[in-house]
Design a protein around this motif. Structure first.
Motif, PDB file in Angstrom:
ATOM      1  N   ILE A 371       0.858  -1.189   0.000  1.00 47.71           N
ATOM      2  CA  ILE A 371       0.000   0.000   0.000  1.00 47.71           C
ATOM      3  C   ILE A 371       0.887   1.230   0.000  1.00 47.71           C
ATOM      4  N   ARG A 372       0.688   2.069  -0.978  1.00 46.79           N
ATOM      5  CA  ARG A 372       1.378   3.361  -1.043  1.00 46.79           C
ATOM      6  C   ARG A 372       0.344   4.447  -0.756  1.00 46.79           C
ATOM      7  N   VAL A 373       0.629   5.288   0.196  1.00 47.14           N
ATOM      8  CA  VAL A 373      -0.343   6.289   0.616  1.00 47.14           C
ATOM      9  C   VAL A 373       0.387   7.580   0.967  1.00 47.14           C
ATOM     10  N   GLU A 374      -0.280   8.704   0.765  1.00 45.88           N
ATOM     11  CA  GLU A 374       0.312  10.009   1.034  1.00 45.88           C
ATOM     12  C   GLU A 374      -0.227  10.616   2.329  1.00 45.88           C
ATOM     13  N   PRO A 375       0.552  11.490   2.966  1.00 47.06           N
ATOM     14  CA  PRO A 375       0.047  12.237   4.124  1.00 47.06           C
ATOM     15  C   PRO A 375      -0.811  13.408   3.657  1.00 47.06           C
ATOM     16  N   VAL A 376      -1.535  14.009   4.589  1.00 49.98           N
ATOM     17  CA  VAL A 376      -2.346  15.177   4.233  1.00 49.98           C
ATOM     18  C   VAL A 376      -1.473  16.406   4.021  1.00 49.98           C
ATOM     19  N   ASP A 377      -0.306  16.435   4.687  1.00 51.19           N
ATOM     20  CA  ASP A 377       0.656  17.527   4.484  1.00 51.19           C
ATOM     21  C   ASP A 377       2.048  17.032   4.865  1.00 51.19           C
ATOM     22  N   GLU A 378       3.052  17.852   4.633  1.00 53.23           N
ATOM     23  CA  GLU A 378       4.439  17.429   4.831  1.00 53.23           C
ATOM     24  C   GLU A 378       4.880  17.493   6.285  1.00 53.23           C
ATOM     25  N   GLU A 379       4.010  17.945   7.171  1.00 55.57           N
ATOM     26  CA  GLU A 379       4.368  18.070   8.585  1.00 55.57           C
ATOM     27  C   GLU A 379       4.112  16.777   9.359  1.00 55.57           C
ATOM     28  N   GLN A 380       3.532  15.774   8.722  1.00 51.25           N
ATOM     29  CA  GLN A 380       3.149  14.550   9.423  1.00 51.25           C
ATOM     30  C   GLN A 380       4.357  13.646   9.696  1.00 51.25           C
ATOM     31  N   ASP A 381       4.241  12.835  10.745  1.00 47.97           N
ATOM     32  CA  ASP A 381       5.282  11.883  11.136  1.00 47.97           C
ATOM     33  C   ASP A 381       5.064  10.583  10.340  1.00 47.97           C
ATOM     34  N   SER A 382       5.858  10.390   9.316  1.00 49.37           N
ATOM     35  CA  SER A 382       5.677   9.240   8.425  1.00 49.37           C
ATOM     36  C   SER A 382       5.900   7.915   9.146  1.00 49.37           C
ATOM     37  N   SER A 383       6.878   7.874  10.039  1.00 48.91           N
ATOM     38  CA  SER A 383       7.170   6.618  10.755  1.00 48.91           C
ATOM     39  C   SER A 383       5.984   6.205  11.618  1.00 48.91           C
ATOM     40  N   ARG A 384       5.409   7.172  12.328  1.00 45.29           N
ATOM     41  CA  ARG A 384       4.240   6.860  13.169  1.00 45.29           C
ATOM     42  C   ARG A 384       3.095   6.330  12.326  1.00 45.29           C
ATOM     43  N   MET A 385       2.799   7.003  11.213  1.00 47.54           N
ATOM     44  CA  MET A 385       1.676   6.595  10.367  1.00 47.54           C
ATOM     45  C   MET A 385       1.924   5.226   9.751  1.00 47.54           C
ATOM     46  N   GLN A 386       3.172   4.965   9.359  1.00 52.88           N
ATOM     47  CA  GLN A 386       3.498   3.670   8.756  1.00 52.88           C
ATOM     48  C   GLN A 386       3.296   2.545   9.764  1.00 52.88           C
ATOM     49  N   ARG A 387       3.743   2.773  10.997  1.00 50.32           N
ATOM     50  CA  ARG A 387       3.584   1.750  12.038  1.00 50.32           C
ATOM     51  C   ARG A 387       2.112   1.518  12.367  1.00 50.32           C
ATOM     52  N   GLN A 388       1.343   2.609  12.483  1.00 48.50           N
ATOM     53  CA  GLN A 388      -0.057   2.465  12.871  1.00 48.50           C
ATOM     54  C   GLN A 388      -0.867   1.776  11.789  1.00 48.50           C
ATOM     55  N   LEU A 389      -0.640   2.144  10.513  1.00 45.20           N
ATOM     56  CA  LEU A 389      -1.405   1.515   9.433  1.00 45.20           C
ATOM     57  C   LEU A 389      -1.029   0.044   9.304  1.00 45.20           C
ATOM     58  N   THR A 390       0.251  -0.270   9.423  1.00 46.19           N
ATOM     59  CA  THR A 390       0.683  -1.671   9.347  1.00 46.19           C
ATOM     60  C   THR A 390       0.003  -2.493  10.444  1.00 46.19           C
ATOM     61  N   TYR A 391      -0.024  -1.944  11.664  1.00 45.47           N
ATOM     62  CA  TYR A 391      -0.647  -2.640  12.786  1.00 45.47           C
ATOM     63  C   TYR A 391      -2.155  -2.795  12.564  1.00 45.47           C
ATOM     64  N   ASN A 392      -2.824  -1.719  12.108  1.00 50.03           N
ATOM     65  CA  ASN A 392      -4.280  -1.767  11.885  1.00 50.03           C
ATOM     66  C   ASN A 392      -4.657  -2.852  10.884  1.00 50.03           C
ATOM     67  N   ILE A 393      -3.905  -2.925   9.794  1.00 49.20           N
ATOM     68  CA  ILE A 393      -4.224  -3.906   8.747  1.00 49.20           C
ATOM     69  C   ILE A 393      -3.976  -5.320   9.241  1.00 49.20           C
ATOM     70  N   LYS A 394      -2.848  -5.534   9.919  1.00 49.68           N
ATOM     71  CA  LYS A 394      -2.531  -6.858  10.446  1.00 49.68           C
ATOM     72  C   LYS A 394      -3.598  -7.296  11.452  1.00 49.68           C
TER      73      LYS A 394
END
Length: 428
Positions: A371-394
């Motif tokens: 899954i490739r996905v973009e943030p709403v803006d460049e100020e977001q923490d990419s590592s946090r979002m990547q970890r949370q989405l990976t966990y949610n899907i699993k």
């Protein structure tokens, strides 16, 4: 046209609706049988005849129609009227194979316009409103179907079609439409473009958005409604049946789409066995047109997954919001996954946008999902979002997928139907 625009049939008793359905079903089955060799042979091969229709339940004896029947009889071998009675042709793009062509008589166009007008009414649109139509015009049924329905209602129509995002925004800003008819993915892209111009999306004149042509989730609804301070409702249709206007979500409830049962007869079947399922059970939607002359469809398998639920303020039944199709399903290590389920998890992660792409690829002998996905803006923490989405899907599907948070603006933008799944396996 009065604001209390309801055909009497919309609030008729179930007995009245069923009586009308049976009358129209008998007529349309005989019409198809008498006027087209495909239908005559199709019924004969299943050992059924129009005389076998004694009740609505008898329809289950008849064979299904599928999309390949349109392709095999391209362009006009399914026509059930004289060619001189045809006033319009619509069809698919043909990007995934031979295109499909569907013909309409004057009465078909009138029926379709009426269905869309009814749909707009329960969506909250009035004859005093301005409707901006950003569905594509041409062979695609969305633009013209929405257009004729809005004109039938008496609204002012802006036939802007798809694309031209700057012009869409200029029109919203200067003409101030009250309603927008567009794909949900393109509405999000319009919001992004407005953000770049420094415009406040919550201060537009748009009161309601009527979204269709692609599956979308309630999470996407919440996202759009928050961005634009509008009501977002679902419209359903498909080109092989008629186009948009087969069913419509009410702005008051946003809980299932009223299917215009005097025009379209719905069934839900088990996708594997073809058995008709009772109301309330989930399966594949099958539709029979009850008032279409040029190219009627009888037991057309839509591929859309839903269930039939009771009516609310109308006696006509509803279908649940469709967020999945049979042919969209991805099987990953024995787990069945619909793209809409992944979209739900994306939308639950703060800071992620609704612009995403699902890629299927192969590593060795094993299929993989990315899954490739973009943030709403460049100020977001990419590592946090990547970890949370990976966990949610699993946690949700029980299988791991690769998650990549791309820089803002990397993924393609849709100006019509969004392409959410790309299959890269043939390149590996």
């Amino acid at each position: 046209m009065s604001l209390e625009y309801y055909n009497r049939i919309e609030v008729a008793s179930r007995d009245e609706i069923s009586t009308l359905q049976l009358k129209r079903l008998k007529h349309i089955v005989r019409h198809a049988y008498n006027n087209n060799n495909f239908w005559k042979n199709h019924m004969a091969n299943a050992d059924v005849h129009p005389d076998d229709i004694k009740s609505l339940q008898d329809l289950s004896k008849f064979p299904f129609m599928v999309k390949n029947d349109f392709r095999d009889n391209y362009p006009l071998k399914l026509l059930c009227v004289d060619r001189r009675d045809v006033v319009r042709l619509h069809g698919s793009s043909g990007t995934t194979g031979k295109p499909t062509i569907v013909a309409y008589t004057k009465n078909d166009i009138k029926m379709w316009s009426e269905a869309v007008a009814r749909s707009l009414v329960i969506a909250g649109v009035t004859p005093d409103d301005i409707v901006q139509i950003a569905y594509g015009y041409g062979l695609f049924t969305g633009g013209m179907g929405a257009h004729y329905g809005a004109e039938r209602l008496g609204s002012i129509v802006i036939p802007i079609s798809g694309g031209m995002t700057s012009r869409q925004i200029q029109t919203i800003e200067e003409i101030k439409p009250n309603a927008m008819m567009v794909t949900p993915s393109y509405m999000v892209n319009i919001a992004e473009a407005m953000d770049k111009k420094g415009m406040d999306t919550r201060k537009t004149s748009i009161r309601v958005g009527i979204f269709g042509a692609e599956p979308w989730t309630n999470e996407m609804r919440s996202h759009i409604e928050e961005r634009f301070d509008m009501d977002a409702v679902d419209i359903y249709g498909l080109s092989e049946v008629v186009g948009p206007g087969v069913a419509q979500e009410s702005v008051e409830s946003k809980d299932g789409l009223t299917i215009w049962e005097d025009l379209f007869y719905p069934e839900i079947i088990d996708p594997e066995t073809g058995e008709v399922l009772p109301d309330g059970e989930q399966g594949e939607l099958v539709i029979t047109t009850l008032a279409k002359e040029a190219m009627p469809v009888i037991r057309y398998r839509t591929g859309d997954i839903t269930r039939i639920i009771p009516g609310d303020v109308r006696s006509m039944r509803r279908i649940e919001k469709i967020t999945a199709r049979n042919d969209d399903m991805i099987i990953l290590r024995g787990v069945n996954i619909y793209p809409s389920l992944l979209e739900e998890q994306i939308m639950k992660v703060p800071g992620l946008s609704s612009n995403y792409l699902i890629e299927r690829y192969r590593m060795g002998a094993m299929d993989q999902l990315r899954i490739r996905v973009e943030p709403v803006d460049e100020e977001q923490d990419s590592s946090r979002m990547q970890r949370q989405l990976t966990y949610n899907i699993k946690s949700t599907i029980g299988a791991s997928v690769d998650v990549i948070i791309e820089p803002l603006g990397v993924l393609p933008r849709s100006e019509g139907k969004a392409k959410r799944v790309v299959d890269l396996r043939r390149y590996n």
